[in-house]
Design an enzyme around this catalytic site. Sequence first.
Site, short mmCIF file in Angstrom:
data_model
loop_
_atom_site.label_atom_id
_atom_site.label_comp_id
_atom_site.label_asym_id
_atom_site.label_seq_id
_atom_site.Cartn_x
_atom_site.Cartn_y
_atom_site.Cartn_z
N ILE A 134 1.12 -1.06 -0.12
CA ILE A 134 -0.11 0.40 0.11
C ILE A 134 0.84 1.65 -0.25
O ILE A 134 0.63 2.21 -0.74
CB ILE A 134 -1.24 0.28 1.08
CG1 ILE A 134 -2.27 1.02 0.97
CG2 ILE A 134 -0.66 0.22 2.28
CD1 ILE A 134 -3.42 0.99 2.00
N GLY A 155 3.56 -3.58 11.20
CA GLY A 155 2.23 -3.85 10.03
C GLY A 155 2.42 -2.57 8.68
O GLY A 155 3.24 -1.74 8.53
N VAL A 156 1.22 -2.92 8.70
CA VAL A 156 0.89 -1.62 7.71
C VAL A 156 1.46 -0.24 8.51
O VAL A 156 1.78 0.64 7.95
CB VAL A 156 -1.10 -1.37 7.26
CG1 VAL A 156 -0.61 -1.02 6.27
CG2 VAL A 156 -1.03 -3.02 6.04
N ASP A 157 0.88 0.18 9.94
CA ASP A 157 1.34 1.30 10.43
C ASP A 157 2.39 1.69 10.58
O ASP A 157 2.74 3.08 9.96
CB ASP A 157 0.13 1.58 11.86
CG ASP A 157 0.24 2.58 12.34
OD1 ASP A 157 0.29 3.80 12.26
OD2 ASP A 157 -0.14 2.59 13.50
N SER A 206 -7.54 -4.31 10.56
CA SER A 206 -7.46 -5.37 11.89
C SER A 206 -7.10 -6.72 12.08
O SER A 206 -7.04 -7.80 13.15
CB SER A 206 -8.68 -4.90 11.96
OG SER A 206 -9.21 -3.87 13.21
N THR A 207 -6.61 -7.25 11.11
CA THR A 207 -5.75 -8.23 10.86
C THR A 207 -5.13 -9.75 10.26
O THR A 207 -4.73 -10.32 10.86
CB THR A 207 -6.79 -9.13 9.15
OG1 THR A 207 -6.08 -8.69 8.31
CG2 THR A 207 -7.88 -8.79 9.13
N VAL A 219 -1.71 -7.78 13.22
CA VAL A 219 -1.84 -8.08 14.61
C VAL A 219 -2.88 -7.88 16.13
O VAL A 219 -2.87 -8.60 17.27
CB VAL A 219 -0.77 -6.93 15.93
CG1 VAL A 219 -1.45 -5.96 15.98
CG2 VAL A 219 0.29 -7.26 16.84
N TYR A 220 -4.00 -7.83 15.49
CA TYR A 220 -5.05 -6.99 15.94
C TYR A 220 -6.35 -8.15 16.20
O TYR A 220 -7.00 -8.95 16.84
CB TYR A 220 -6.40 -5.59 15.59
CG TYR A 220 -5.69 -4.07 16.15
CD1 TYR A 220 -4.35 -4.85 17.12
CD2 TYR A 220 -6.45 -3.13 15.87
CE1 TYR A 220 -4.58 -3.77 17.44
CE2 TYR A 220 -5.40 -2.70 16.15
CZ TYR A 220 -4.63 -1.88 17.61
OH TYR A 220 -4.40 -0.90 17.77
#
Length: 178
Positions: A18, A39-41, A124-125, A127-128
């Site tokens: 992304i 992750g993404v963040d 949310s898929t 670490v959440y």
Amino acid sequence: MDKCVINTTRLELVEGDITHEATDAIANAANCGLRGGGGVDGAIHNAGGPAIMAECRRIGRCETGDAVITGAGDLPAKHVIHTAGPVWHGGGKGEAKALASCYRRSLEVALENGLASIAFPSVSTGVYGYPLEEAAGVALSTVSDFLLEHEGLELVRFVLYDSRTYQAYSDALAELLA
């Protein structure tokens, strides 16, 4: 790539990173404190540089299910829409409603800011812990419902990091369109 048109908006699924998207906005699977993470963040903050974190600090917080917008720093996108997804607790604590709100609020923020395109990760898929297949269904049905009710977006793209995630979204889109 899977794609379809909902109302007047192109909806696409692609496998990729992304942080390489040149859409008007990319959505960030943020934490409530807007402080970066994994992750993404983490990838978005690392690729976008310190300008994104500086804006996040000024904003302060983003409650679960809500969304806020910042510039995109060094990313090819123009903006980052940060949305705080729910942590999975088994499905009985309003996780689906909160996840749906993440996507809906991100799309609302995009329209409020006159944006024409947005790219989403799978919120949310990581670490959440939200189960991937369930999250894909919530994401795509929420986005589809929103696009049927609102015009103004030209493109909504889901940028899915690996083949397993892509396949879950591809299956959910096929089910939605059936």
